[in-house]
Design a protein around this motif. Structure first.
Motif, PDB file in Angstrom:
ATOM      1  N   LEU A  69      24.456  81.114  90.107  1.00 31.98           N
ATOM      2  CA  LEU A  69      24.542  81.999  88.947  1.00 31.98           C
ATOM      3  C   LEU A  69      23.784  81.416  87.756  1.00 31.98           C
ATOM      4  O   LEU A  69      23.086  82.128  87.033  1.00 31.98           O
ATOM      5  CB  LEU A  69      26.007  82.214  88.559  1.00 31.98           C
ATOM      6  CG  LEU A  69      26.809  83.169  89.438  1.00 31.98           C
ATOM      7  CD1 LEU A  69      28.255  83.208  88.994  1.00 31.98           C
ATOM      8  CD2 LEU A  69      26.215  84.574  89.385  1.00 31.98           C
TER       9      LEU A  69
ATOM     10  N   SER B 230      20.633  83.148  86.101  1.00 30.67           N
ATOM     11  CA  SER B 230      20.710  83.494  84.687  1.00 30.67           C
ATOM     12  C   SER B 230      19.526  82.930  83.908  1.00 30.67           C
ATOM     13  O   SER B 230      18.952  83.598  83.047  1.00 30.67           O
ATOM     14  CB  SER B 230      22.031  82.958  84.113  1.00 30.67           C
ATOM     15  OG  SER B 230      22.130  83.248  82.739  1.00 30.67           O
TER      16      SER B 230
ATOM     17  N   LEU C  11      25.825  90.642  89.274  1.00 27.95           N
ATOM     18  CA  LEU C  11      25.756  89.184  89.271  1.00 27.95           C
ATOM     19  C   LEU C  11      25.791  88.631  87.846  1.00 27.95           C
ATOM     20  O   LEU C  11      26.419  87.596  87.581  1.00 27.95           O
ATOM     21  CB  LEU C  11      24.477  88.713  89.965  1.00 27.95           C
ATOM     22  CG  LEU C  11      24.451  88.831  91.494  1.00 27.95           C
ATOM     23  CD1 LEU C  11      23.093  88.422  92.023  1.00 27.95           C
ATOM     24  CD2 LEU C  11      25.523  87.962  92.113  1.00 27.95           C
TER      25      LEU C  11
ATOM     26  N   ALA D   4      28.484  86.129  86.193  1.00 28.08           N
ATOM     27  CA  ALA D   4      28.105  84.877  85.531  1.00 28.08           C
ATOM     28  C   ALA D   4      28.869  84.683  84.232  1.00 28.08           C
ATOM     29  O   ALA D   4      29.091  83.547  83.794  1.00 28.08           O
ATOM     30  CB  ALA D   4      26.596  84.873  85.270  1.00 28.08           C
TER      31      ALA D   4
ATOM     32  N   CYS E  46      31.860  82.555  84.629  1.00 28.38           N
ATOM     33  CA  CYS E  46      31.635  81.151  84.972  1.00 28.38           C
ATOM     34  C   CYS E  46      32.114  80.272  83.809  1.00 28.38           C
ATOM     35  O   CYS E  46      31.938  80.611  82.630  1.00 28.38           O
ATOM     36  CB  CYS E  46      30.152  80.925  85.247  1.00 28.38           C
ATOM     37  SG  CYS E  46      29.751  79.252  85.773  1.00 28.38           S
TER      38      CYS E  46
ATOM     39  N   THR F 267      23.424  83.956  79.932  1.00 27.18           N
ATOM     40  CA  THR F 267      23.674  85.330  80.382  1.00 27.18           C
ATOM     41  C   THR F 267      23.841  86.276  79.206  1.00 27.18           C
ATOM     42  O   THR F 267      23.321  87.405  79.217  1.00 27.18           O
ATOM     43  CB  THR F 267      24.929  85.366  81.272  1.00 27.18           C
ATOM     44  OG1 THR F 267      24.795  84.399  82.310  1.00 27.18           O
ATOM     45  CG2 THR F 267      25.114  86.735  81.890  1.00 27.18           C
TER      46      THR F 267
END
Length: 1029
Positions: free
Chosen positions: A891, A895, A916, A920, A923, A932
């Motif tokens: 990720l 990103s 996705l 992210a 995360c 992101t």
């Protein structure tokens, strides 16, 4: 069918009869293309097609005749180049005759004539015959749009190929076209019609007595009021029509007597678009008009423009009004005057002055700026206008400056004076005595020096700008004025109270030093040298920060005035001598002081880039000195030296890298070759012969020596060799590349191994394709694979892999895909996985020290797009296949790639990648979150429809991240909450109460920047759904 009967009879084949029957009677469209293809291939002739159509063309039913002619016309459109002159003559006669036929037949006839208008074999005289027939027999405006467009196409084709014949018609051609165009409403046709009118005028067709009629038939569309329908397949915009019509109206002075009253009427209207269009059209007309056309309308035009500038609430109308006044004045300025003619420019400018100058003297200064803008717009049109207005306005403004005592009023007046002075820079005067500013020089200098000594910062700033403009006037300032100016700039450069003034003073010093190098060398550089000496004593004593601040200002001033080669030869030795004084231990040298000197040196190097001679002087003077100091610092210490330790710090080395890189990028290949022949042997062989003060206690061998100090200096080698032009041959390249690879995987000194990897990659990027490049690549790959196996060198081997991959990605080398795949494989590595994820940021980013376009690296323009296309599918696939503990690495890598990708490339892929990106955000890694969020914010603005499908998830995640421990993440999350308001309002309204409550918390954040973003975002959500929002 007399014309058809005259054609040579040839018995058509049965197949052709069948195709004709299917098209005419069977109402099938396909046979037309088949017949045309057969004619082009030689299976049939056009005469055979006409013969086969015989009965259809004579059929009493109009629809059947129309289908027959339609077939013939479609064949001619595709085969007109095959026709002979005799065939064209008979076909033209036939089609002209059919213009008298039933109205159902006319569209097909016009298509045929369009095909024939493209024929190269068209005999002289037939173009005129066709147009006469159309003008006489066809009521064009009763036809459908597509058929009217066909008529315009026929006229356009003939104007392109038969111009002289059409001009032979005289004004009859113009009158005929007026009849054709009169009443046209479709924007597709209007674009063509406007182009025809423009060509009529620009190519000198005879307008005869129909000038007013031609104007009326086009001006009835002015101003254009057209809004394209949604999803318009034709793509015609209002601006297209406006520009096309403007080109017509402004194409001839003969329209002036009709157009100018219309423009005045529209400017005086209440419709904003009409005002703008009229002023812009007037601006365009002034390019072709003369005094004769404008004379009777000047008072009305001036009155309209003056009112718009004085009263309008629209900046666009004001700007267009000023532009129109500028063009009017320019038009009057360039007209040649007869001895007995009235000087319209003089009377026009007198009217402007009469209406504006009294506003400059009003105590409340309400209309000062509109008046000044009008006067400056007129003055900027020509040297005559500038002289006339300036000679009348400057005395008035100088008097007003003395009358007003308040700093704000003086600043306003000085800004107006500055505007007029800038206008004088546009004009050159061969005779010194003719220069209009000479008579005001003493008053202007006195006024500027008063402003420079005023305590008001804003007035000082305007004074500095005015001084710079005065200095740019050739031969205006005397040596005494320059000495005073330099004194003021020196004083302002060391003002502590306000940073704006000293920054502006430095800029002005640089600009004036380039024009008056002797004055600055005589009066400013010696003072700065004294200040630098005082700074050295203060540093030696360890005095208070204020004196250290003056010391830094002095360094900045020295670099700022280094804008002339002669000054560089004085300032550069001062800066280098200052650095050597530190090395001798005569002052306390901290990291910040050394970095400040390096930054000043870099700024001098940047200024030297404009002059090849100065560039080489700087390079051969500064680079050996810096290398000598660095080599000295890397030697074993016999006596304590603070500077030696400081010079080897990462921040100082980075500053020196910038100086060396800047001093090298603009060298010519010949001079660069001279320099590389000395510097590379220094690092490989320890050849110190070219260094000043080169008595070192031991040999300099950074690649063989075990001391980390010498190895750290590989960064300086990197700065030099990676900034060289690509065509400069580097001596001992094989040995150098092998030494760099070895050092890049040495675990004892991480910073030197990174510098070696970057240096290797920078050289690799510039090498031409061939055996040598392949050998070096194989050397690197072998070293990487050996280093990535378990052992102490894994981190260094990974760094080498990363930089070599970047070097190849930038130049589209085939091996880059293999190395990128190897990098992706490391995302699953427990030790190197996070670093591999961050490596994708490096691959997509621009570097500052190596692999730059400025440093002559090979950087393809769309390498990011290509990297995205080649590698993101593999990243997505790897993410789905990875275990849960490894997914964050994928990720993060994804990103980083998406965040640095041009948004137009990302938008089409957004639907597949958005899930996705949203994942992210969950995360725990702050770097992933920030990257992101930075990626999502512009997408909220540019792809609201796609993003609105995920609004629930977006709102929840953004609000959660607005309370993140990281300030940068909190700010980015609030910016995204602000951007969310660009989504469709109905989608957002259900979340409005929840968001407003949640955004109350960051209003009390301990960080001011977070509170600022929270206020902005919450304000937008409060206004959501309100009228006018």
């Amino acid at each position: 069918m007399a014309a058809a009967a005259a054609l040579e009879a040839v018995a058509p084949t049965g197949a052709l009869w069948g195709l004709v029957h299917d098209f005419v009677m069977g109402q099938q469209e396909g046979p037309a293309d088949q017949v045309a293809a057969d004619v082009k291939s030689g299976s049939y002739t056009v005469l055979q097609v006409v013969e086969a159509l015989g009965s259809s063309l004579e059929n009493p039913e109009p629809r059947t005749r129309a289908r027959g002619i339609q077939l013939l016309s479609q064949v001619l459109l595709q085969c007109q180049s095959l026709l002979l002159e005799k065939e064209v003559v008979h076909l033209i006669l036939f089609y002209e005759n059919r213009l008298k036929d039933h109205h159902l037949v006319i569209p097909s006839v016009l298509q045929g004539l369009r095909a024939l208008s493209l024929c190269v074999a068209l005999p002289p005289g037939l173009a005129v015959s066709v147009l006469k027939a159309i003008f006489q027999e066809v009521h064009v405006q009763s036809l459908p749009q597509v058929d009217r467009h066909t008529v315009y196409s026929i006229i356009t084709n003939f104007m392109q190929t038969r111009e002289e014949e059409l001009k032979g018609l005289g004004a009859d051609f113009t009158f005929g076209f007026i009849q054709v165009m009169d009443g046209e409403k479709d924007p597709r046709n209007l674009l063509v019609a406007f182009r025809i009118v423009h060509d009529l005028i620009s190519r000198d067709y005879s307008l005869g007595p129909f000038v007013e009629e031609l104007f009326e038939v086009t001006s009835c569309y002015f101003p254009i009021d057209f809004t394209p329908p949604p999803n318009d397949p034709h793509g015609i915009q209002r601006e297209d029509l406006i520009l096309s019509l403007r080109a017509v109206l402004a194409s001839t002075p003969r329209f002036a007597e009709f157009l100018l009253p219309l423009l005045i009427e529209k400017v005086d209207s209440e419709i904003l678009s009409a005002k703008l269009d009229s002023l812009q059209t007037l601006n365009a007309c002034c390019a072709v008009y003369g005094q004769k056309e404008l004379k009777d309308f000047l008072p009305s035009l001036w009155a309209s423009i003056r009112r718009e500038v004085f009263q309008t609430a629209s900046e666009r109308v004001e700007a267009d009004g000023l532009a129109a006044l500028h063009s009017l004045t320019a038009c009057l300025s360039r007209s040649v005057l007869r001895a007995d003619a009235e000087d319209l420019l003089d009377s026009f400018l007198s009217n402007i002055l009469q209406d504006c100058r009294h506003h400059l003297c009003e105590p409340d200064m309400k209309l000062v700026w509109p008046s000044a803008k009008l006067l400056q717009a007129a003055a900027g049109a020509s040297a005559r206008a500038c002289d006339h207005i300036t000679s009348n306005v400057l005395p008035l403004l100088l008097e007003q400056f003395r009358k007003h005592s308040q700093s704000n009023q003086r600043r306003t007046i000085l800004e107006m004076i500055l505007g007029f002075l800038k206008l004088h820079q546009k004009w050159s005067y061969e005779d010194k005595d003719e220069r209009p500013l000479n008579g005001f020089k003493d008053q202007l200098c006195s006024l500027v020096f008063m402003a420079l000594t005023d305590p008001n910062t804003q007035l000082q700033l305007v004074g500095i700008r005015t001084l710079a403009v005065l200095g740019a006037q050739p031969d205006l300032l005397s040596s005494g004025d320059l000495e005073l100016a330099v004194g003021h700039l020196y004083r302002l450069s060391f003002l502590e109270e306000d940073s704006q003034s000293w920054v502006a003073a430095l800029e002005a010093s640089g600009a004036l030093a380039a024009l008056y190098p002797v004055a600055f060398s005589s009066h400013l550089v010696p003072k700065l040298a004294e200040e630098l000496c005082r700074g050295e004593l203060d540093l030696a004593k360890g005095d208070e920060p204020t004196k250290c601040s003056r010391h830094l200002r002095c360094l900045q001033a020295l670099s700022a005035v280094s804008t002339h080669p002669s000054i560089v030869r004085e300032t550069l030795p001062l800066l280098l001598q200052h650095l050597f004084q530190m090395n001798k231990g005569s002052m306390i040298a901290g990291t910040s002081e050394v970095i400040a000197i390096c930054q000043s040196l870099q700024q001098v190097a940047e200024k030297c880039q404009r002059d090849p001679e100065s560039c080489w002087y700087f390079h051969q003077t500064a680079i050996p000195c810096l290398l000598a100091l660095a080599v000295q610092a890397s030697m074993p210490e016999k006596e304590h030296s603070v500077l030696r330790r400081v010079l080897l710090e990462d921040e100082v080395l980075a500053a020196m890298v910038s100086v060396i890189g800047t001093a090298t990028t603009h060298l010519s290949p010949d001079l660069a070759a001279q320099s590389v022949a000395r510097i590379v042997p220094l690092f490989l062989d320890g050849d110190i012969s070219f260094l000043p003060e080169n008595s070192f206690p031991c040999r300099f061998q950074p690649f063989q020596d075990g001391s980390s100090g010498q190895r750290r200096l590989v960064a300086l080698l990197m700065a030099f060799v990676c900034s060289l032009p690509r065509n400069v041959e580097i001596p001992q390249l094989n040995q150098l590349m092998r030494e760099l690879v070895e050092l890049s995987c040495c675990p004892s000194c991480p910073s030197s191994s990174t510098a070696a990897a970057k240096c290797f990659a920078g050289l690799l990027n510039k090498l031409p394709a061939g055996q040598q490049l392949d050998e070096f690549l194989q050397l690197a790959v072998d070293k990487v694979e050996a280093g990535l196996s378990p052992g102490p060198c894994r981190s260094q081997a990974f760094t080498l892999l990363l930089w070599v991959t970047k070097a190849l990605v930038l130049r589209y080398h085939p091996l880059s895909s293999c190395l990128t795949h190897r990098l992706m494989g490391l995302l699953s590595d427990p030790e190197l996985g996070p670093a591999a994820a961050d490596g994708f940021s490096l691959l997509m980013s621009d570097c500052t020290d190596v692999l730059t376009r400025a440093g002559h690296a090979e950087v393809r323009i769309m390498f990011r797009q290509r990297f995205f296309t080649d590698n993101v599918p593999a990243l997505v696939k790897g993410f789905h296949a990875a275990s849960q503990d490894v997914k964050p690495n994928y990720l993060k890598g994804l990103s980083h790639v998406l965040n640095r990708l041009p948004k137009p490339v990302l938008l089409p892929e957004l639907p597949t990648l958005l899930s996705l990106l949203l994942e992210a955000l969950s995360c725990s890694d702050c770097v992933v979150q920030l990257s992101t969020l930075s990626c999502l914010q512009p997408l909220l603005l540019e792809a609201p429809q796609v993003m609105s499908l995920h609004v629930d998830t977006l709102v929840t995640k953004f609000l959660n991240l607005s309370s993140s421990p990281s300030m940068a993440v909190r700010i980015a999350a609030l910016q995204c909450m602000h951007a969310l308001t660009r989504l469709p309002t109905p989608v957002l309204l259900p979340y409005k109460p929840q968001v407003i409550r949640a955004l109350a918390k960051p209003l009390d954040d301990k960080k001011r920047l977070v509170r600022k973003e929270a206020v902005s975002a919450r304000g937008e959500w409060f206004l959501l759904g309100s009228p006018g929002s």
